[in-house]
Design an enzyme around this catalytic site. Sequence first.
Site, mmCIF file in Angstrom:
data_model
loop_
_atom_site.group_PDB
_atom_site.id
_atom_site.type_symbol
_atom_site.label_atom_id
_atom_site.label_comp_id
_atom_site.label_asym_id
_atom_site.label_seq_id
_atom_site.Cartn_x
_atom_site.Cartn_y
_atom_site.Cartn_z
ATOM 1 N N CYS A 35 0.938 -1.155 0.191
ATOM 2 C CA CYS A 35 0.013 0.050 -0.037
ATOM 3 C C CYS A 35 0.862 1.408 -0.031
ATOM 4 O O CYS A 35 2.089 1.234 0.257
ATOM 5 C CB CYS A 35 -0.683 -0.034 1.122
ATOM 6 S SG CYS A 35 -1.716 -1.480 1.327
ATOM 7 N N ARG A 50 3.990 0.860 -6.647
ATOM 8 C CA ARG A 50 3.788 -0.103 -5.577
ATOM 9 C C ARG A 50 2.742 -1.054 -5.906
ATOM 10 O O ARG A 50 2.667 -2.043 -4.895
ATOM 11 C CB ARG A 50 3.669 0.610 -4.305
ATOM 12 C CG ARG A 50 4.885 1.589 -4.060
ATOM 13 C CD ARG A 50 4.768 2.284 -2.935
ATOM 14 N NE ARG A 50 4.354 1.330 -1.758
ATOM 15 C CZ ARG A 50 5.449 1.126 -0.730
ATOM 16 N NH1 ARG A 50 6.781 1.245 -1.030
ATOM 17 N NH2 ARG A 50 5.011 0.457 0.220
ATOM 18 N N TRP A 76 -3.429 -2.412 -1.368
ATOM 19 C CA TRP A 76 -3.445 -3.478 -1.714
ATOM 20 C C TRP A 76 -4.175 -4.563 -1.017
ATOM 21 O O TRP A 76 -3.695 -4.638 -0.010
ATOM 22 C CB TRP A 76 -1.737 -3.985 -2.212
ATOM 23 C CG TRP A 76 -1.347 -5.170 -2.627
ATOM 24 C CD1 TRP A 76 -1.347 -6.351 -1.934
ATOM 25 C CD2 TRP A 76 -1.102 -5.231 -3.901
ATOM 26 N NE1 TRP A 76 -0.917 -7.342 -2.824
ATOM 27 C CE2 TRP A 76 -0.499 -6.859 -3.976
ATOM 28 C CE3 TRP A 76 -1.096 -4.731 -5.099
ATOM 29 C CZ2 TRP A 76 -0.333 -7.577 -5.164
ATOM 30 C CZ3 TRP A 76 -0.751 -5.314 -6.168
ATOM 31 C CH2 TRP A 76 -0.296 -6.631 -6.374
ATOM 32 N N ASN A 115 -0.568 0.920 6.532
ATOM 33 C CA ASN A 115 -0.087 -0.222 5.713
ATOM 34 C C ASN A 115 0.472 -1.261 6.806
ATOM 35 O O ASN A 115 0.812 -0.800 7.942
ATOM 36 C CB ASN A 115 1.253 0.512 4.910
ATOM 37 C CG ASN A 115 1.032 1.483 3.977
ATOM 38 O OD1 ASN A 115 -0.180 1.515 3.460
ATOM 39 N ND2 ASN A 115 2.053 1.853 3.290
ATOM 40 N N GLY A 116 0.279 -2.443 6.337
ATOM 41 C CA GLY A 116 0.638 -3.482 7.045
ATOM 42 C C GLY A 116 -0.338 -4.581 7.546
ATOM 43 O O GLY A 116 -1.417 -4.314 6.826
ATOM 44 N N GLU A 122 16.130 -23.263 -9.445
ATOM 45 C CA GLU A 122 15.696 -22.030 -9.350
ATOM 46 C C GLU A 122 17.030 -20.894 -9.393
ATOM 47 O O GLU A 122 16.760 -19.872 -10.257
ATOM 48 C CB GLU A 122 14.931 -21.590 -7.924
ATOM 49 C CG GLU A 122 14.704 -20.252 -7.983
ATOM 50 C CD GLU A 122 13.744 -19.597 -9.011
ATOM 51 O OE1 GLU A 122 13.194 -18.472 -8.932
ATOM 52 O OE2 GLU A 122 13.034 -20.327 -9.844
ATOM 53 N N LYS A 133 17.472 -18.410 -12.548
ATOM 54 C CA LYS A 133 17.879 -17.024 -12.320
ATOM 55 C C LYS A 133 19.007 -16.554 -13.148
ATOM 56 O O LYS A 133 18.952 -15.501 -13.950
ATOM 57 C CB LYS A 133 18.237 -16.713 -10.963
ATOM 58 C CG LYS A 133 16.658 -16.546 -10.219
ATOM 59 C CD LYS A 133 16.081 -15.411 -10.548
ATOM 60 C CE LYS A 133 14.345 -15.916 -10.331
ATOM 61 N NZ LYS A 133 13.770 -16.930 -11.138
ATOM 62 N N GLU A 183 17.892 -16.501 -16.931
ATOM 63 C CA GLU A 183 17.025 -15.344 -17.349
ATOM 64 C C GLU A 183 17.859 -13.887 -17.255
ATOM 65 O O GLU A 183 17.473 -13.173 -18.253
ATOM 66 C CB GLU A 183 15.838 -15.281 -16.078
ATOM 67 C CG GLU A 183 14.836 -16.176 -16.259
ATOM 68 C CD GLU A 183 13.754 -16.215 -15.171
ATOM 69 O OE1 GLU A 183 12.749 -16.067 -15.540
ATOM 70 O OE2 GLU A 183 14.308 -15.817 -14.193
ATOM 71 N N HIS A 223 24.604 -39.551 -14.809
ATOM 72 C CA HIS A 223 23.788 -40.057 -15.909
ATOM 73 C C HIS A 223 23.803 -38.897 -16.760
ATOM 74 O O HIS A 223 22.785 -38.798 -17.644
ATOM 75 C CB HIS A 223 22.477 -40.235 -15.286
ATOM 76 C CG HIS A 223 22.191 -41.479 -14.278
ATOM 77 N ND1 HIS A 223 22.111 -42.753 -14.701
ATOM 78 C CD2 HIS A 223 22.153 -41.424 -12.813
ATOM 79 C CE1 HIS A 223 22.094 -43.455 -13.770
ATOM 80 N NE2 HIS A 223 22.027 -42.715 -12.559
ATOM 81 N N LYS A 228 6.436 -10.609 -17.916
ATOM 82 C CA LYS A 228 5.997 -10.855 -16.526
ATOM 83 C C LYS A 228 5.248 -11.785 -16.545
ATOM 84 O O LYS A 228 5.269 -12.595 -15.422
ATOM 85 C CB LYS A 228 5.849 -9.527 -15.850
ATOM 86 C CG LYS A 228 5.659 -9.555 -14.381
ATOM 87 C CD LYS A 228 7.095 -10.072 -13.523
ATOM 88 C CE LYS A 228 6.477 -10.181 -12.123
ATOM 89 N NZ LYS A 228 8.009 -10.966 -11.653
#
Length: 615
Positions: free
Chosen positions: A2, A27, A74, A100-101, A488, A492, A495, A511, A610
């Site tokens: 937020c 944001r 948000w 916020n929070g 992962e 990264k 990418e 193998h 995205k």
Amino acid sequence: MCGIIGYLGNRQAVSVLLDGLKRLEYRGYDSAGIAVVIDGRLELRRSVGKIANLELILEKEVLDSKIGLGHTRWATHGKPSEENAHPHTDCREGLVIVHNGIIENYLTLREQLKKQGHNFKSETDTEVIVHLIEKYFHEEGKRPQAKELLLAVGKALKEVEGSYALGVISPEIANALIAARCDSPLIIGIGEDEVFIASDVPAILPYTNKVIYLENYETALVSIGQIQIFNRQGKEVKRDISHISWDPVTAEKGGYKHFMLKEIHEQPQVVRDTFRGRMFPDTGEIIFEDFTIDEFKEIEKVYIIACGTSYHAGLVGKFLFENLAQIPCETDIASEFRYRQPLVNSKTLGLVISQSGETADTLAGLRIVKTKGAKTLAICNVLGSSCAREADRVIYTRCGPEIGVASTKAFVGQLTVLYLLTLSFALQRKRITLEKVKEIMSNLLRIPGQIDEILMAQAVILSLANRFFEKKDFLYLGRHLNYPIALEGALKLKELSYIHAEGYPAGEMKHGPIALIDREMPVVAITTSSSVYEKILSNVEEAKTRGGIVIALATEGDKRIKDKVDYVIYTPVNLEILTPLLNVVPLQLFAYHIAVKRGCDVDQPRNLAKSVTVE
């Protein structure tokens, strides 16, 4: 994520607030609102959707005010709606707040306040704060003063558990803003005959570059010519004024060079926000907002369906479902799942994972299992997305928007949800003791601080990036829970830097991949303390025997590993089951620094999008 903006000065508050909200649009948000004071009365305007919708409302009238608060929301508690949008007021509209929070104990506080005669207008956790402040603000019946409001805020926040950045004003007090902060950022801006509060620098940068950063558990009385800051004990503290030299683009990135680096650094807060209000280590309870785990008590098998980074989270989820909850689980790449004939029935759970909630292949997988009668659950980050709407139930990660195309914080948010979800299943099925659940929860509480430790010790990672950025191939090895993290890490690097990298289960090295290993092939091995530690050490020795350069990710204090590899990156000590949350962070940073060294576009790698909304 937020956004907050507050203003007191000689300008038109409405224009300053709207301008500030627009500068916080990056944001992410789903609703917006402002509150201003005019002649001792409160004027509140809110709307769902873009700030442009709020502007259309405000164009129809003139609100001449010099003090006000603005907010972009948000959603976490309650759907996007005008009623749930901030700012929120008390029953008498004698107070207004933005927040916020996440308030963890809001349900308990809400019930207590209802019994005391407070009426609630929204589904949010935020609204309990304004009612608590109201309770203390008017308890003595005095003519309201700014210091009384400050004291009331302090008393209210002592009852609150969770995180907050808070702005408070009262129509009865036209010369002061109240600010408070715990685990959510909040700054005070100081201009010429004007003051601001904001959740981020860009909101106020056109007006001033002089700011004060509030620290945790501090409250502030903000007025023109005087800023008073108090700690949790009510003692006044002094804060230095910082001068911001950022340009507007750098300001949006929080001073970081790239959005991706900013998002990597946001991961401690993402973990906190995602488990807050859901996980209760004292009792071992796990509570989700929109459903109970009993709805899935007949489930006999789980299919996890996802793509890319979300698929890697799903692979960790497979281990968790089978090891903790002892439920058979398959994890499928969504683009392959949609063309097979899965054995799905009413006792199957189709669990889809998607950052955006709009991934085409994942949505197709969701629809397939639904047509076959399976129960469905989505883990995603975007409220109201297609996955969230079409699944029977949804658990939101609380990551805020992720601007960088290569996902980082969304991944750790997904992992955090998977820990909570699988622990819930394990408890419900009595596959785990309450004591073990509490142990895992207490160690999960440590994860944000431990990620901070990794982020503060990047010198080793940066030096390795400088050494290896010209290499053409990498091999990443992991076993058990950390095999998906090897995948992962390799993803990264691919990418971001366009270097060919493969993630492989270390036990499969003989193998095939062992044929590639030579003095030009760096091998990144995840060798943190685990039940398969000895086995992965054997795989490391195999790589070294073939001349490979081995970079080990190891647990702090492991001296044995130094004699077996060329370079070591250490991570903090925690339970084996939680190591994926820690081990992924150095691999993200390694890929980031190599990409920067190679001059790549970190935030927008070539050929990538995205959200993949086509097959």
